[in-house]
Motif scaffolding. Structure first.
Motif, short mmCIF file in Angstrom:
data_model
loop_
_atom_site.label_atom_id
_atom_site.label_comp_id
_atom_site.label_asym_id
_atom_site.label_seq_id
_atom_site.Cartn_x
_atom_site.Cartn_y
_atom_site.Cartn_z
N ALA A 201 0.91 -1.21 -0.10
CA ALA A 201 -0.29 0.08 -0.15
C ALA A 201 1.00 1.31 -0.13
O ALA A 201 0.32 2.12 0.90
CB ALA A 201 -0.72 -0.25 1.29
N THR A 206 -5.71 2.16 -0.85
CA THR A 206 -5.11 1.53 0.39
C THR A 206 -4.91 -0.43 0.91
O THR A 206 -5.37 -0.43 -0.43
CB THR A 206 -6.31 2.19 1.55
OG1 THR A 206 -8.02 1.48 0.54
CG2 THR A 206 -6.73 3.42 1.10
N GLU A 207 -4.38 -0.13 1.92
CA GLU A 207 -4.21 -1.58 2.00
C GLU A 207 -6.03 -2.39 2.36
O GLU A 207 -5.92 -3.54 1.80
CB GLU A 207 -4.02 -2.27 3.38
CG GLU A 207 -2.41 -1.37 3.61
CD GLU A 207 -2.07 -1.59 5.15
OE1 GLU A 207 -2.28 -2.87 5.64
OE2 GLU A 207 -1.60 -0.43 5.79
N ARG A 211 -6.82 -5.55 -0.56
CA ARG A 211 -7.10 -7.04 0.63
C ARG A 211 -9.11 -6.82 -0.42
O ARG A 211 -8.53 -8.76 -0.95
CB ARG A 211 -7.50 -6.69 1.76
CG ARG A 211 -7.06 -8.31 2.74
CD ARG A 211 -6.99 -7.90 3.62
NE ARG A 211 -6.05 -7.67 4.38
CZ ARG A 211 -5.36 -6.64 4.98
NH1 ARG A 211 -5.93 -5.58 4.72
NH2 ARG A 211 -4.00 -6.52 4.84
N VAL A 218 -0.89 -8.63 2.04
CA VAL A 218 -0.97 -7.12 1.81
C VAL A 218 0.07 -6.15 2.84
O VAL A 218 -0.27 -6.44 4.01
CB VAL A 218 -1.64 -6.31 1.98
CG1 VAL A 218 -2.70 -4.65 1.39
CG2 VAL A 218 -3.28 -6.88 1.63
N ALA A 220 2.12 -3.00 4.44
CA ALA A 220 2.32 -1.39 4.24
C ALA A 220 2.82 -0.64 3.38
O ALA A 220 2.67 -0.32 3.00
CB ALA A 220 1.91 -0.72 5.91
#
Length: 259
Positions: A201, A206-207, A211, A218, A220
């Protein structure tokens, strides 16, 4: 000995970030080929391949449809050389993403991992960026999949797998191929093209979005190399979960319906 795993790295916003340099190159090349500056530029961070971005660029700038393919071919041919002319700008303004160099070095060092590239960049553009920021030595760029091979990004997975098989003498498929990338296009590329996906991400997605799109794991960012290596082995060490198999089927059905 562990089985070989092909690790296909995305480039932009996963390994490095070049700011507005790509957009500057699009603007300059459009102006050179079309004869006027564009009033709109491709969206940032989408992950679509350069040939598709060029066609979008032409259409949003009201180039007549009958001229789009001719101009697109000329722009695509010119893009690598024009980016290379900005080598100094890439060196000075380009940024290596957090943890990327250590992650690349660790994957390269692991005897059972083969580091290559699957990217929306043309090959010339990809190699220019990686060289400018000192990352190209960590990757086998001869077996990558590039937008200059095919504008359909999922197709690039099979191209890279076939090149890796020819060079390394092993067969590669969804069970021993991993994409590491930051965009929804990277996730789609893996699901539709035949690879597991470790999403990072570090881009504009975004994470949670990564996902939900179907990434097996995933992160960061790439700052935890041990976690990345563990996720690579985990992604290729067990069968796909039922929900992941469902996503792949849904993507395949949508793709067939759109042809």
């Amino acid at each position: 000995m562990k089985r070989m795993i092909l690790v296909l790295w995305d480039i932009d916003r996963t390994l490095l970030y070049t700011g507005d340099i790509d957009r500057r190159v699009y603007k300059e090349t459009f102006t050179s080929v079309v004869g006027r500056p564009p009033t709109a530029l491709p969206a940032r961070g989408t992950g679509i391949t350069m040939p598709l971005a060029v066609r979008e660029l032409l259409r949003v700038n009201q180039v007549p449809e009958e001229d789009v393919e001719t101009f697109a071919a000329r722009i695509v041919d010119e893009l690598p050389e024009r980016l290379a002319s900005h080598q100094e700008l890439l060196v000075n303004d380009g940024v290596i993403m957090p943890g990327a160099m250590d992650a690349l070095a660790a994957v390269q060092k692991a005897e059972h991992l083969i580091p290559a590239v699957v990217t929306g960049n043309l090959r010339g553009n990809a190699e220019t960026k990686l060289s400018a920021l000192g990352l190209i030595g960590y990757l086998d760029t001869t077996i990558g999949g590039y937008a200059s091979d095919d504008p359909n990004r999922p197709t690039l997975v099979r191209i890279a797998q076939d090149r890796a098989a020819a060079k390394y003498g092993s067969s590669f498929n969804r069970d021993n191929t991993v994409i590491v990338g930051d965009s929804l296009e990277d996730v789609r590329t893996g699901l539709e093209g035949g690879a597991r996906v470790i999403a990072v991400a570090s881009g504009t997605t975004t994470e949670q979005q990564l996902r939900a799109a179907g990434a097996q794991h995933v992160l960061a960012d790439l700052t935890s190399t041990p976690t990345l290596l563990r996720f690579i082995d985990q992604a290729c060490g067990s069968p796909l979960a039922p929900q992941d198999r469902g996503r792949i089927g849904a993507v395949a059905a949508a793709g067939n319906g759109g042809r």
